[in-house]
Scaffold this active site. Structure first.
Site, PDB file in Angstrom:
ATOM      1  N   LYS A 158       5.954   1.718  -9.241  1.00  0.00           N
ATOM      2  CA  LYS A 158       4.905   1.201  -8.775  1.00  0.00           C
ATOM      3  C   LYS A 158       3.939   0.879 -10.168  1.00  0.00           C
ATOM      4  CE  LYS A 158       4.892   3.777  -4.678  1.00  0.00           C
ATOM      5  NZ  LYS A 158       4.313   4.816  -3.696  1.00  0.00           N
ATOM      6  N   GLY A 164      -2.029  -0.452  -2.510  1.00  0.00           N
ATOM      7  CA  GLY A 164      -1.924  -1.118  -1.099  1.00  0.00           C
ATOM      8  C   GLY A 164      -0.530  -1.870  -1.039  1.00  0.00           C
ATOM      9  N   GLU A 275      -4.631   8.392   1.930  1.00  0.00           N
ATOM     10  CA  GLU A 275      -3.212   7.888   2.675  1.00  0.00           C
ATOM     11  C   GLU A 275      -2.078   8.797   2.484  1.00  0.00           C
ATOM     12  OE1 GLU A 275      -2.672   3.746   1.508  1.00  0.00           O
ATOM     13  OE2 GLU A 275      -0.485   4.175   1.740  1.00  0.00           O
ATOM     14  N   ASN A 290      -8.080   5.540  -0.449  1.00  0.00           N
ATOM     15  CA  ASN A 290      -9.014   4.523  -0.398  1.00  0.00           C
ATOM     16  C   ASN A 290     -10.612   4.937  -0.607  1.00  0.00           C
ATOM     17  OD1 ASN A 290      -6.853   2.585  -0.161  1.00  0.00           O
ATOM     18  ND2 ASN A 290      -6.541   3.383   1.842  1.00  0.00           N
ATOM     19  N   ARG A 292     -13.704   3.728   0.159  1.00  0.00           N
ATOM     20  CA  ARG A 292     -14.274   2.607   0.875  1.00  0.00           C
ATOM     21  C   ARG A 292     -14.461   3.094   2.245  1.00  0.00           C
ATOM     22  NH1 ARG A 292      -9.363  -0.022   0.093  1.00  0.00           N
ATOM     23  NH2 ARG A 292      -8.529  -0.344   2.134  1.00  0.00           N
ATOM     24  N   VAL A 295     -11.106  -1.001   7.541  1.00  0.00           N
ATOM     25  CA  VAL A 295     -11.294  -1.681   8.630  1.00  0.00           C
ATOM     26  C   VAL A 295     -11.084  -1.108   9.801  1.00  0.00           C
ATOM     27  CG1 VAL A 295      -9.935  -3.757   9.659  1.00  0.00           C
ATOM     28  CG2 VAL A 295     -10.149  -3.852   7.205  1.00  0.00           C
TER      29      VAL A 295
END
Ligand code: MV4
Length: 449
Positions: A158, A164, A275, A290, A292, A295
């Site tokens: 990674k 994401g 996550e 994350n 923020r 969604v």
């Protein structure tokens, strides 16, 4: 109390933020590109400032234009929404330097979570479980070989600056390691301007379960339970729900505490999501945080009764979080309605929406900036609505979602509604037996149905 907030975003999330501001008695400033002049966020804000041409780089991503808009309108705070500048440490820093409150975490928190090797090291130091792997960045192919022989194949490489699902490569055998390692580094360098990569044991068929947290400026952090986001295609979430079908009260307690520990370890402020991957034995591992509003935040709102945007604004003003027991009531599901054609490999479907009839009734919520006559600009992402339903049980929520999807009439463009209807009828979805591989490898959409 803030008097006026500038919303540095577009689409449904801009509208979502404006709605809460109105309810809190806070004035709003919308910003828009020339492609969004007819958008609802422009219409519903108290003021609107055009910040440039359609290309995001020259409008929604242009920091000087956003700050100028805030300064000429006397906005005291900026809400970044999701995407665009929401996770740019530099934007958080520049806002602070201009005495504008960035509604979100400090530049330092964003940067420490944005660098995935740094984040992982911080988690290890704070006893948050992570997947076994390299000790930070892998500096050479010899290093890579050693790590992989220790942890065993398959492994996943990674990018440190990825996230994401961007900049990852799975390696099943040593034979392919050298090539994958050098390609991953090259891709990371060109995509993120950072060639650093790290290596982890590859967790097979994982579930994606994330924990919503809230943190105030006084060191208090609470969690609001989980969302199951395992139903994805090409790292795009399709459907999210809460609670997760695999959750138990004990696991929630453990994952919730780990998420709180993760947030505290970077002195987090605001709303955030931690996550985790969960394997078949229900072991969980920190993946990324994350920094923020996401969604899929409405599924948490519908079962916890928190307005997450209101909470973001309140903690940004310095208010303390109330320490009350978490109450999760019933089950919520969100389907992302995209302007894409599921019959043709989800290709974007641009054009003008001719008919737009939204579903209603008990416990049905539609978050959208679209309307009949709205022309979808080709410059941004394809999500045009989120349909969120809740009900006392998962089974009832699925039935409510199915009937709401059938009521949702959109003409003039192709959408993912037919795909969601078939998903509601799918036995494995109904049983809750799915993981992150399910949509791409097992579920079959039948265009002739
Ligand atoms: C993994 C993994 C298996 N093992 N890491 C993809 C998004 C990023 N947040 C992490 N991702 C993954 N990391 C290890 N060690 C599998 C994925 C993954 C995935 C994760 C969540 C949802 C969908 C996914 C689809 C493919 C791969």
């Amino acid at each position: 109390m803030f008097n006026k907030i500038l919303v540095a975003n577009r689409g449904e999330i801009a509208l979502r933020i404006i709605r809460t501001c109105k309810e809190m008695g806070i004035k709003t400033v919308a910003v828009y590109s020339t492609a969004d002049a007819d958008s609802l966020h422009v219409k519903f804000a108290d003021e609107a400032v055009c910040i440039g041409p359609p290309a995001s780089k020259e409008s929604y991503l242009k920091i000087p234009s956003l700050l100028a808009a805030a300064e000429i309108t006397n906005a005291e705070a900026i809400h970044p929404g999701y995407g665009f500048l929401s996770e740019k440490a530099e934007f958080s820093r520049i806002c602070a330097e201009h005495d504008i409150k960035f509604i979100g975490p400090s530049p330092d928190s964003i940067a420490r979570m944005g660098n995935k090797t740094m984040a992982k090291e911080t988690m290890i130091n704070n006893n948050v479980p992570v997947v076994p792997g390299s000790d930070g960045v892998v500096e050479s192919i010899e290093d890579a070989r050693k790590v992989c022989n220790d942890i065993g194949y398959p492994v996943i490489i990674k990018a440190s600056s990825g996230g994401g699902g961007r900049g990852m490569r799975i390696v099943h055998e040593e034979e392919n390691l050298q090539k994958s390692y050098s390609m991953c580094k090259q891709e990371a360098k060109s995509a993120f301007d950072d060639p650093d990569v790290y290596i982890e044991k590859f967790v097979e068929d994982p579930h994606h379960v994330e924990i919503q947290i809230l943190a105030d400026q006084h060191g208090n952090v609470i969690h609001l339970g989980e969302r199951d986001c395992s139903l994805q295609r090409r790292h795009q979430k399709i459907l999210e729900e809460s609670p997760s079908p695999l959750m138990t009260p004990e696991l929630r307690e453990e994952m919730g505490q780990s998420a709180i520990d993760a947030a505290k370890s970077v002195d987090y402020e605001g709303a955030g999501t931690v996550e985790f991957l969960v394997d078949k034995d229900k072991n969980f591992y920190f993946m990324e945080m994350n920094t923020r509003i996401q969604v899929e935040h409405p599924v948490t709102e519908e079962i916890t009764n928190y307005d997450l945007v209101a909470e973001q604004i309140k903690v940004a003003m310095g208010q303390k979080l109330e320490d009350k027991e978490l109450k999760m009531r019933g089950h919520a599901i969100e389907c992302r309605i995209n302007a894409e054609d599921p019959e043709h490999n989800f290709r974007p479907s641009a054009g003008t929406i001719e008919v737009f009839h939204t579903p209603g009734g008990h416990s049905v919520r539609v978050d959208t900036h679209a309307y009949a006559g709205y022309r979808i600009p080709p410059h941004y992402d394809s999500m045009i609505a989120k349909l969120i339903v809740s009900a006392p049980t998962r089974e009832d929520a699925i039935k409510r979602m199915r009937r709401s999807l059938e009521e949702f009439i959109i003409e003039g463009i192709k959408t993912t509604i037919p795909y969601h209807i078939q998903l509601m009828d799918d036995e494995n979805f109904q049983k809750g037996t799915f993981n992150t591989k399910y949509l791409e490898e097992k579920f079959n959409f039948n265009p002739d149905k």
